[in-house]
Design a protein around this motif. Structure first.
Motif, PDB file in Angstrom:
ATOM      1  N   GLU A   5      44.594  29.071 -32.604  1.00  0.00           N
ATOM      2  CA  GLU A   5      43.917  28.085 -33.441  1.00  0.00           C
ATOM      3  C   GLU A   5      43.020  27.177 -32.606  1.00  0.00           C
ATOM      4  N   GLU A   6      43.480  26.827 -31.382  1.00  0.00           N
ATOM      5  CA  GLU A   6      42.686  25.966 -30.506  1.00  0.00           C
ATOM      6  C   GLU A   6      41.399  26.670 -30.072  1.00  0.00           C
ATOM      7  N   LEU A   7      41.526  27.942 -29.678  1.00  0.00           N
ATOM      8  CA  LEU A   7      40.352  28.708 -29.265  1.00  0.00           C
ATOM      9  C   LEU A   7      39.406  28.916 -30.439  1.00  0.00           C
ATOM     10  N   ARG A   8      39.974  29.205 -31.592  1.00  0.00           N
ATOM     11  CA  ARG A   8      39.158  29.392 -32.797  1.00  0.00           C
ATOM     12  C   ARG A   8      38.340  28.150 -33.096  1.00  0.00           C
ATOM     13  N   SER A   9      38.977  26.975 -33.064  1.00  0.00           N
ATOM     14  CA  SER A   9      38.274  25.713 -33.350  1.00  0.00           C
ATOM     15  C   SER A   9      37.208  25.419 -32.303  1.00  0.00           C
ATOM     16  N   LEU A  10      37.525  25.710 -31.046  1.00  0.00           N
ATOM     17  CA  LEU A  10      36.573  25.447 -29.965  1.00  0.00           C
ATOM     18  C   LEU A  10      35.336  26.325 -30.089  1.00  0.00           C
ATOM     19  N   VAL A  11      35.538  27.613 -30.343  1.00  0.00           N
ATOM     20  CA  VAL A  11      34.411  28.534 -30.476  1.00  0.00           C
ATOM     21  C   VAL A  11      33.541  28.146 -31.664  1.00  0.00           C
ATOM     22  N   LEU A  12      34.154  27.839 -32.796  1.00  0.00           N
ATOM     23  CA  LEU A  12      33.383  27.462 -33.982  1.00  0.00           C
ATOM     24  C   LEU A  12      32.617  26.164 -33.752  1.00  0.00           C
ATOM     25  N   THR A  13      33.221  25.222 -33.036  1.00  0.00           N
ATOM     26  CA  THR A  13      32.553  23.941 -32.774  1.00  0.00           C
ATOM     27  C   THR A  13      31.348  24.127 -31.862  1.00  0.00           C
ATOM     28  N   VAL A  14      31.561  24.812 -30.743  1.00  0.00           N
ATOM     29  CA  VAL A  14      30.469  25.004 -29.783  1.00  0.00           C
ATOM     30  C   VAL A  14      29.349  25.839 -30.383  1.00  0.00           C
ATOM     31  N   LEU A  59      20.327  33.201 -31.061  1.00  0.00           N
ATOM     32  CA  LEU A  59      20.854  32.409 -32.170  1.00  0.00           C
ATOM     33  C   LEU A  59      21.055  33.253 -33.420  1.00  0.00           C
ATOM     34  N   PHE A  60      20.234  34.286 -33.584  1.00  0.00           N
ATOM     35  CA  PHE A  60      20.357  35.156 -34.752  1.00  0.00           C
ATOM     36  C   PHE A  60      21.693  35.893 -34.744  1.00  0.00           C
ATOM     37  N   PHE A  61      22.151  36.304 -33.561  1.00  0.00           N
ATOM     38  CA  PHE A  61      23.401  37.052 -33.464  1.00  0.00           C
ATOM     39  C   PHE A  61      24.611  36.149 -33.237  1.00  0.00           C
ATOM     40  N   LEU A  62      24.398  34.859 -33.087  1.00  0.00           N
ATOM     41  CA  LEU A  62      25.509  33.939 -32.874  1.00  0.00           C
ATOM     42  C   LEU A  62      26.475  33.887 -34.060  1.00  0.00           C
ATOM     43  N   PRO A  63      26.009  33.945 -35.318  1.00  0.00           N
ATOM     44  CA  PRO A  63      26.948  33.925 -36.451  1.00  0.00           C
ATOM     45  C   PRO A  63      27.968  35.062 -36.435  1.00  0.00           C
ATOM     46  N   PHE A  64      27.660  36.191 -35.798  1.00  0.00           N
ATOM     47  CA  PHE A  64      28.644  37.277 -35.700  1.00  0.00           C
ATOM     48  C   PHE A  64      29.856  36.827 -34.896  1.00  0.00           C
ATOM     49  N   ARG A  65      29.610  36.085 -33.811  1.00  0.00           N
ATOM     50  CA  ARG A  65      30.710  35.550 -33.014  1.00  0.00           C
ATOM     51  C   ARG A  65      31.486  34.500 -33.799  1.00  0.00           C
ATOM     52  N   MET A  66      30.775  33.704 -34.579  1.00  0.00           N
ATOM     53  CA  MET A  66      31.431  32.684 -35.383  1.00  0.00           C
ATOM     54  C   MET A  66      32.299  33.320 -36.464  1.00  0.00           C
ATOM     55  N   LYS A  67      31.822  34.417 -37.039  1.00  0.00           N
ATOM     56  CA  LYS A  67      32.597  35.125 -38.058  1.00  0.00           C
ATOM     57  C   LYS A  67      33.883  35.692 -37.452  1.00  0.00           C
ATOM     58  N   GLU A  68      33.773  36.256 -36.244  1.00  0.00           N
ATOM     59  CA  GLU A  68      34.954  36.791 -35.575  1.00  0.00           C
ATOM     60  C   GLU A  68      35.950  35.674 -35.267  1.00  0.00           C
ATOM     61  N   ALA A  69      35.438  34.518 -34.825  1.00  0.00           N
ATOM     62  CA  ALA A  69      36.321  33.384 -34.523  1.00  0.00           C
ATOM     63  C   ALA A  69      36.975  32.858 -35.794  1.00  0.00           C
ATOM     64  N   ALA A  70      36.220  32.777 -36.878  1.00  0.00           N
ATOM     65  CA  ALA A  70      36.765  32.258 -38.130  1.00  0.00           C
ATOM     66  C   ALA A  70      37.906  33.131 -38.654  1.00  0.00           C
ATOM     67  N   ASP A  71      37.746  34.458 -38.546  1.00  0.00           N
ATOM     68  CA  ASP A  71      38.778  35.388 -39.015  1.00  0.00           C
ATOM     69  C   ASP A  71      39.831  35.683 -37.953  1.00  0.00           C
ATOM     70  N   MET A  72      39.537  35.246 -36.700  1.00  0.00           N
ATOM     71  CA  MET A  72      40.409  35.503 -35.544  1.00  0.00           C
ATOM     72  C   MET A  72      40.589  36.987 -35.281  1.00  0.00           C
ATOM     73  N   LYS A  73      39.649  37.789 -35.737  1.00  0.00           N
ATOM     74  CA  LYS A  73      39.576  39.212 -35.418  1.00  0.00           C
ATOM     75  C   LYS A  73      38.240  39.734 -35.926  1.00  0.00           C
ATOM     76  N   TRP A  74      37.867  40.917 -35.482  1.00  0.00           N
ATOM     77  CA  TRP A  74      36.585  41.497 -35.887  1.00  0.00           C
ATOM     78  C   TRP A  74      36.763  42.202 -37.229  1.00  0.00           C
ATOM     79  N   THR A  75      36.177  41.637 -38.265  1.00  0.00           N
ATOM     80  CA  THR A  75      36.324  42.184 -39.613  1.00  0.00           C
ATOM     81  C   THR A  75      35.034  42.805 -40.143  1.00  0.00           C
TER      82      THR A  75
END
Length: 326
Positions: A5-14, A59-75
């Motif tokens: 959860e800590e890593l997820r929040s950090l990645v989404l914030t940054v 920046l265009f591909f950054l949301p893919f990383r955010m999506k992975e962080a939000a779901d905490m896995k690659w969906t």
């Protein structure tokens, strides 16, 4: 890598801060440099335009990383994993080349002003930008090699069944990956960084000895050098150091994900380079920031019973300032 959860929040914030701050700044830069190149292209304008495009791709591909962080896995479709990683890492290393080219261009401009002015041409910057992109993408094609590499260990899951993106590697994959990462550190980070340091140290030294340079211009030049070196040290150094640590220990360090977060800030810090490098961008930014003030003055004159002479003077002053900026 195990998501927490800590890593997820950090990645989404940054990543969120980078996306919110980086997109408008780079779009303004894109508009400015396109206009500059159309009117009268110079090598620095071409390099800055290339750097802006590289940041926008990042920046265009950054949301893919955010999506992975939000779901905490690659969906998402696993086809997009190597694609997003390829452009994500290519943009990072392409930026190191372009920032270095900008430092070389600045150094040559003050060290050999006459010779360089006679030989400088925007087509050389275009050729250099194309070469940088090809070299960066060629090195980062390792993402696809690791994705589709056929290993003999049947205990590892099929690439398309993984729930993480570009994180789990077999010993056979590490045999290929570790030397490539060391090369990335040496060729795509260490060498550009050393060239950048040399150019900007000499650049500042020469400017400090020129008596006719205005203090404001000298301050902007120093700001350009410091901002560029700051991008290298803060954004690129931690992630590339993880390559060396991983090569020595022959493993993929778990803290690489945190080091990669600093590279994300590159898209936010690059606009500082644009600001110090381009007078046209500074003018457009001032005009953009002055827009709301001008509209308030106009509303005052139309809807509020203020002294007519003051409102007229305000409008004329604003218009004169806009004309001067343009």
């Amino acid at each position: 890598m195990l998501w927490t959860e800590e890593l997820r929040s950090l990645v989404l914030t940054v990543d969120g801060i980078t996306l919110i701050a980086g997109v408008p700044a780079n779009l303004l830069a894109l508009y400015t440099f396109i206009q500059k190149v159309k009117q009268r292209a110079t090598p620095i304008d071409v390099l800055l335009l290339s750097l802006t495009i590289s940041d926008l791709i990042f920046l265009f591909f950054l949301p893919f990383r955010m999506k992975e962080a939000a779901d905490m896995k690659w969906t998402i479709s696993y086809f997009l994993c190597p694609l997003s990683g390829f452009f994500f890492y290519s943009s990072i290393y392409n930026s190191t080349f372009l920032l270095t080219a900008i430092s070389v261009e600045r150094y040559l401009g003050v060290a050999f002003p006459i010779k360089y002015k006679l030989k400088r041409h925007p087509r050389y910057a275009v050729i250099a930008s194309i070469i940088f992109a090809i070299v960066s993408m060629a090195h980062c094609s390792i993402v696809y090699i690791m994705q589709y590499y056929r290993h003999t260990n049947d205990s590892l899951s099929d690439p398309f069944e993984k729930e993480v993106c570009y994180e789990e590697f077999s010993k056979e994959q590490l045999t290929i990956l570790m030397p490539v990462r060391l090369e990335l550190f040496t060729v795509l980070f260490c060498t550009p960084f050393l060239i950048c340091c040399f150019c900007y140290i000499k650049f500042i030294y020469i400017l400090s000895r020129l008596p006719n340079i205005k203090p404001k211009k000298r301050s902007r030049a120093i700001g350009l050098a410091l901002a560029t070196l700051l991008v290298f040290i803060i954004c690129f150094a931690p992630y590339n150091i993880s390559h060396v640590v991983g090569f020595i220990g022959w493993y993929s360090p778990e803290w690489r994900v945190y080091a990669l977060l600093t590279s994300t800030f590159n898209a936010c810090l690059d606009p500082l380079i644009f600001y110090f490098s381009s007078s046209a961008l500074r003018a457009n930014l001032k005009q953009l920031l002055r827009g709301p003030t001008k509209r308030r003055h106009t509303s005052c004159c139309r809807f509020i019973k203020c002294p007519q002479i003051n409102c007229t003077a305000t409008e004329e002053s604003t218009q004169s300032s806009n004309d001067t900026t343009t």
